[in-house]
Design a protein around this motif. Sequence first.
Motif: not given
Length: 324
Positions: A176-180
Amino acid sequence: MTMDVSTRRDFLASGLALGAAALPVRALAADGLTVVSTTGMIGDTARVIGGERVSARALMGPGVDPHSYRQTRSDIVAMARADLVLWHGLGLEAQMVEFFAKLGETRNVRAVADGLPRDVLLEHPTYAGKADPHVWMDPFIWAEVADAVAAALIDADPEGEAEYLARAGAFGTELAALGAYGEEIVASVPEESRVLVTAHDAFGYFGRRYGFEVLGIQGISTESEAGLNRISELVDVLVDRQIGAVFVETSVSDRNMRALVEGAAARGHEVAIGGSLFSDAMGAPGTYEGSYVGMIDHNVTTIAAALGGRVPDGGMQGRLSGEG
């Protein structure tokens, strides 16, 4: 030498028999659950979620094209000996579908992307009713694949359920952090520059997630041939829209991309190679880009930087380490 169908079937059967005879189905051994995956992306996900309970390896290393990959005799033996075999599905390993159907009769085999909801999948541009298999280009979708990997590990090793679920949860948070991070830095790319020109159509899910128009010389499969007309069409696009960068891929020859650059130059428009992207395979083992997170971080950061975006030094990894 190219094998005919009957010879290849005999070859596969002999490999399966050899693997089964050498090491029958067994309980979890001291060295952990043996997991063999096709792609590096699946293999890395199994390694992260499995932790010390799992001994994970992937058959397809850096620069290997899964669209045309054909299993070797040693691959067959490794899969026949494994406690769990993970493959992608969605038509990615087209040359191996018959083999996995046969292997699944006696071994624990799971296609981890086949269960994705239809509404998250992009339509295959060539084959009606088929999906674009390159779902790893969207970290949010890959989180669902990671859940399927975790479920497969739990089925194979129920005693490790708590550990697998904990690691899968942590990995989901990281994805999720990577996508954000991708959404943030891509937002800094000028809207008119959000055109991604690559060797083949592996970046459709990236384009949908981050608002890019994606243009590939070849189709979804690298086995399709790029014609002169397609290259000429893309040269027109580069010149007419003043696109300044195109991208090569680590698992695809750069010949056609060089032809694009030369074609644009002949018409007075300079186009740079914006960088090398990981499309169907990750980077070298032991490197940051040799992990799923590192692969996607590299791609997003490279694309944004080449097309005029503002990116931190070292990408997401550099930011987290305080370097960017």
